[in-house]
Design a protein around this motif. Sequence first.
Motif: not given
Length: 219
Positions: A175-191, A205-206
Amino acid sequence: MVDIVDEINATHRTVGRAATPVGEARTVLLRRTYDTSMDDLWDAVTNPERLPRWFAPVTGEFKLGGRYQVEGNAGGEIIRCEPPRLFRLTWVFGEPAEDGFSEVEVRLSPGDGAERVVFELEHIAVTDPERWTEYGPGAVGVGWDLALLGLGLYLGGQAITDPNAWGESREAREFMTLSSNAWGAANVAGGEHPDAVAAMVANTTQFYAPDPPAGPSAP
């Protein structure tokens, strides 16, 4: 058994910026719909008897102008309270810095149908530039994702009975790994630049889900 992918996909995440009295802040916004009533969800997120069942023990005065403390976490002051739709509070670890700014706002609104409520949590904070470069929004975002997971399971009658044990499980690490990835995607979408985000996601993630210790070597 928690359906980790469904739980991650149930939350929409946005990363942005906002002006504050002490400078520009970073923002993380989580939005999720829960199957319950406005009054029940408001009570679940403000009642000190219910908060430990999905979040953590919280003490203090639960009213406008009151001060609160989350056990082992942040504390602050309730600066807006408009039941059953909105509350806003300062979110501070230890002694507040003179040039610091960290506030959390929770908003509830009717969803698309009876007994459906849209829950929004926005954390606005002036962050240390080095810490942001290292971890990005996942530094706080993963923690809030865990809170929204706990709330959803609790409202659905599946509350995690032993959070410490669950936190060390393979399920929690996924869950925490996928959450970290999801925040990465949101960060890219934010510019944010994808290369910078990749490093942030790896560090986050680490931090939350470190690699398990290696077992004994084969003879």
